[in-house]
Design a protein around this motif. Sequence first.
Motif, PDB file in Angstrom:
ATOM      1  N   LYS A 100       0.838  -1.197   0.000  1.00  0.00           N
ATOM      2  CA  LYS A 100       0.000   0.000   0.000  1.00  0.00           C
ATOM      3  C   LYS A 100       0.873   1.247   0.000  1.00  0.00           C
ATOM      4  CE  LYS A 100      -4.122  -1.903   2.236  1.00  0.00           C
ATOM      5  NZ  LYS A 100      -5.047  -1.790   3.383  1.00  0.00           N
ATOM      6  N   ASP A 101       0.448   2.239  -0.784  1.00  0.00           N
ATOM      7  CA  ASP A 101       1.192   3.494  -0.785  1.00  0.00           C
ATOM      8  C   ASP A 101       0.665   4.413   0.313  1.00  0.00           C
ATOM      9  OD1 ASP A 101      -1.139   4.728  -1.675  1.00  0.00           O
ATOM     10  OD2 ASP A 101      -0.407   5.088  -3.712  1.00  0.00           O
ATOM     11  N   VAL A 102       1.158   5.629   0.346  1.00  0.00           N
ATOM     12  CA  VAL A 102       0.820   6.548   1.437  1.00  0.00           C
ATOM     13  C   VAL A 102      -0.654   6.932   1.428  1.00  0.00           C
ATOM     14  CG1 VAL A 102       3.148   7.470   1.640  1.00  0.00           C
ATOM     15  CG2 VAL A 102       1.552   8.523   0.014  1.00  0.00           C
ATOM     16  N   TYR A 103      -1.349   6.679   0.319  1.00  0.00           N
ATOM     17  CA  TYR A 103      -2.771   6.968   0.232  1.00  0.00           C
ATOM     18  C   TYR A 103      -3.634   5.718   0.397  1.00  0.00           C
ATOM     19  CZ  TYR A 103      -0.920  11.282  -1.816  1.00  0.00           C
ATOM     20  OH  TYR A 103      -0.229  12.445  -2.026  1.00  0.00           O
ATOM     21  N   GLY A 104      -2.996   4.570   0.647  1.00  0.00           N
ATOM     22  CA  GLY A 104      -3.731   3.326   0.804  1.00  0.00           C
ATOM     23  C   GLY A 104      -3.999   2.592  -0.491  1.00  0.00           C
ATOM     24  N   ARG A 112      11.978  -1.412   3.724  1.00  0.00           N
ATOM     25  CA  ARG A 112      10.884  -0.735   4.428  1.00  0.00           C
ATOM     26  C   ARG A 112      10.670  -1.334   5.813  1.00  0.00           C
ATOM     27  NH1 ARG A 112       5.719  -1.894   5.480  1.00  0.00           N
ATOM     28  NH2 ARG A 112       5.801  -3.789   4.204  1.00  0.00           N
ATOM     29  N   ASN A 137       7.142  11.303   6.551  1.00  0.00           N
ATOM     30  CA  ASN A 137       7.400  10.807   5.203  1.00  0.00           C
ATOM     31  C   ASN A 137       6.755  11.744   4.173  1.00  0.00           C
ATOM     32  OD1 ASN A 137       7.961   9.310   2.932  1.00  0.00           O
ATOM     33  ND2 ASN A 137       6.407   7.743   3.331  1.00  0.00           N
ATOM     34  N   TYR A 144       5.952   9.683  -1.889  1.00  0.00           N
ATOM     35  CA  TYR A 144       4.624   9.250  -2.339  1.00  0.00           C
ATOM     36  C   TYR A 144       4.571   7.743  -2.637  1.00  0.00           C
ATOM     37  CZ  TYR A 144       4.023  14.262  -2.829  1.00  0.00           C
ATOM     38  OH  TYR A 144       3.953  15.614  -2.580  1.00  0.00           O
ATOM     39  N   ASP A 182       3.764   3.164   2.062  1.00  0.00           N
ATOM     40  CA  ASP A 182       3.463   3.686   3.393  1.00  0.00           C
ATOM     41  C   ASP A 182       4.487   3.139   4.377  1.00  0.00           C
ATOM     42  OD1 ASP A 182       1.823   5.056   5.349  1.00  0.00           O
ATOM     43  OD2 ASP A 182       1.213   3.050   6.012  1.00  0.00           O
ATOM     44  N   ASN A 212       5.159   2.690   8.257  1.00  0.00           N
ATOM     45  CA  ASN A 212       4.545   2.729   9.578  1.00  0.00           C
ATOM     46  C   ASN A 212       5.452   3.478  10.553  1.00  0.00           C
ATOM     47  OD1 ASN A 212       2.602   2.132  11.521  1.00  0.00           O
ATOM     48  ND2 ASN A 212       3.641   0.264  12.159  1.00  0.00           N
ATOM     49  N   PRO A 265       4.246   9.154   9.448  1.00  0.00           N
ATOM     50  CA  PRO A 265       3.040   9.572   8.730  1.00  0.00           C
ATOM     51  C   PRO A 265       3.377  10.458   7.534  1.00  0.00           C
ATOM     52  CG  PRO A 265       3.252  10.726  10.832  1.00  0.00           C
ATOM     53  CD  PRO A 265       4.271   9.637  10.840  1.00  0.00           C
ATOM     54  N   HIS A 266       2.577  10.309   6.478  1.00  0.00           N
ATOM     55  CA  HIS A 266       2.816  11.104   5.269  1.00  0.00           C
ATOM     56  C   HIS A 266       2.350  12.542   5.468  1.00  0.00           C
ATOM     57  CE1 HIS A 266       3.074  12.294   1.095  1.00  0.00           C
ATOM     58  NE2 HIS A 266       1.816  12.696   1.151  1.00  0.00           N
TER      59      HIS A 266
END
Length: 576
Positions: free
Chosen positions: A361-365, A378, A398, A401, A404, A406, A409-410
């Motif tokens: 999953k990326d920073v936007y889910g 990671r 972070n 883009y 994600d 943990n 937080p982006h």
Amino acid sequence: MKKYKTMDGYHVYRIKRNKKFFFLADQLDYKKEINQLLYTLEDLKFDSLIFLFGIDTGEYLQDLKKLLCAKNRVIIFEPNPGIFKKFDSKLADNISLVLFEENQVRQIFDNTIHFKNINNIYFYAFGNYSSIYKEEYDRLIEHLDWTIINAASQVELAKRFKKIFIQNMTANLMALNQSTPIHHYRSTNLNVPALVVSGGPSLDSNIRDMLVHKDQLDQYFIITGSRTAEALTKNGILPDMIVSVDPVDANFDMMKNCLNLEVPLAFYEYSNRYLVGNYKGDKIFISLLLSQTVKGFEQYQGVYCGGSVAHACIDIANMMGCSPIIFLGQDLAYTYNKHHADSAVFDYDKSLLYGATTIVKDVYGNPVGTTITLDHYRRRLEHYIAIYKDQKRIRFINCSYGADINGAPHKELSDVFKEETAGKQKKKCIPNQEIRIDSRKTIDALLCFIEEYRIKASQGLELCEIICSENQTKSLLIMEETDIDLQRILYIIKIVNDFENAADIIYLGGYFSEFVYEIKERTFDMSAKDYEKLTSDLQHQARAFKMYFEKMKEMLEEVKETILETVTEFYKPHIV
């Protein structure tokens, strides 16, 4: 929790969990549960490490002990505190019971799993434990897989870079007396925000934001790797520190237009020798090797190495007291279907095969492609961040883009520039060249160590050949103490033990890691049930150690040749 007798005469615990009752194993056919465990472990090697999840009533222990030899070790994780208290933590000389606690599980795996045993690790969840304690089971499996992958990567790293590590270490000794130890900068930038710059696909966007807020950059301590140094300087952004840990010559090519920067370069023993030797600016020494081998170097510090230079950069920022630590270009994924930012791609990349092999999953889910290696980086970064999760002094943000992360937080970098201001003015890295080492003397000592054990390998090989040629059938367990063959074997074992436990063995790096791994796999491959018979067999031992000493000599001669070649190139006159 209550103990019940099973239909076939064993005993099983029934426990209450989430308002429901569960038997921890089959109440009707408990013998089947034991047989499944025994079947899983039937091909144990003599040095296998066994992890079990769940002890229940412990009625499988007697059968388990029959499969083990003295070199095996069993660790049983029990998630139920009530059951755990029913047993001693030491169930036998080589069987331990541990209450499941995630941090302890992680620590045990870190301490026991390494390159020597990754192919001889067994795991089994007894009875119904994996379903009843699913959350604990899943976490245990995750940590086990992660640790094995990490150990396997060390073996692969050893095979891939063993020669260049020796070359770099030999040449880089020359730079130490003109370098500042990294610990000199501890807490020098307390509460100053740090920008850690990596070469992921997000970097181009991050640089655009940096340029919009260029007047604020003097409030941030900027740390970058060798891949991204030119991407910054081409845009008029001067970093405060460059970190280079990659051993390959491509790192020199990436930095060839930045060799005259007035920015300190942080390196360690295995960093690329051409970059370290040709860089004109100040140098900072990170010790991962010499602090363990050279007298007087004990106080010199290393940094966290999680596989990529970003891990080292982040740890340096933390060591300096920076907070928050802000990730730029730290995608750890193929964001925008790119492997690196356009500004951080070099000719070297054309020789590599890039391509996503898994999804995270990326920073936007949303799903984004990555690789096992990048995902491993990671996870190691998340592990590092988790260590500091309860400390108020440090935060991680972070601004990439990609995947994600943990604990980090982006946040948009433009928002960071609006919200994060320095607690105080950042400090530049003022040199303190306190290191004093005679590089030639150090190399001479290493060559003497290699020659000493090359000779001892020849002695051991000769003794093995004598035993094999005489072809005496003897058991080492019943020999008289004065028996010449017993004395020979004892001396052979002493050579091996002294060699593998010598302080200077760490210099051999990947050569030694690969050597031990291959020897364990090919030469000393024996089952647990045959361990006592084969280790007491004079001829079997002589043949095995003969192969050991042949490979040992071959390895030491290759290391010696590599060192002397590097000395000829970098040191004049040649060291004799």
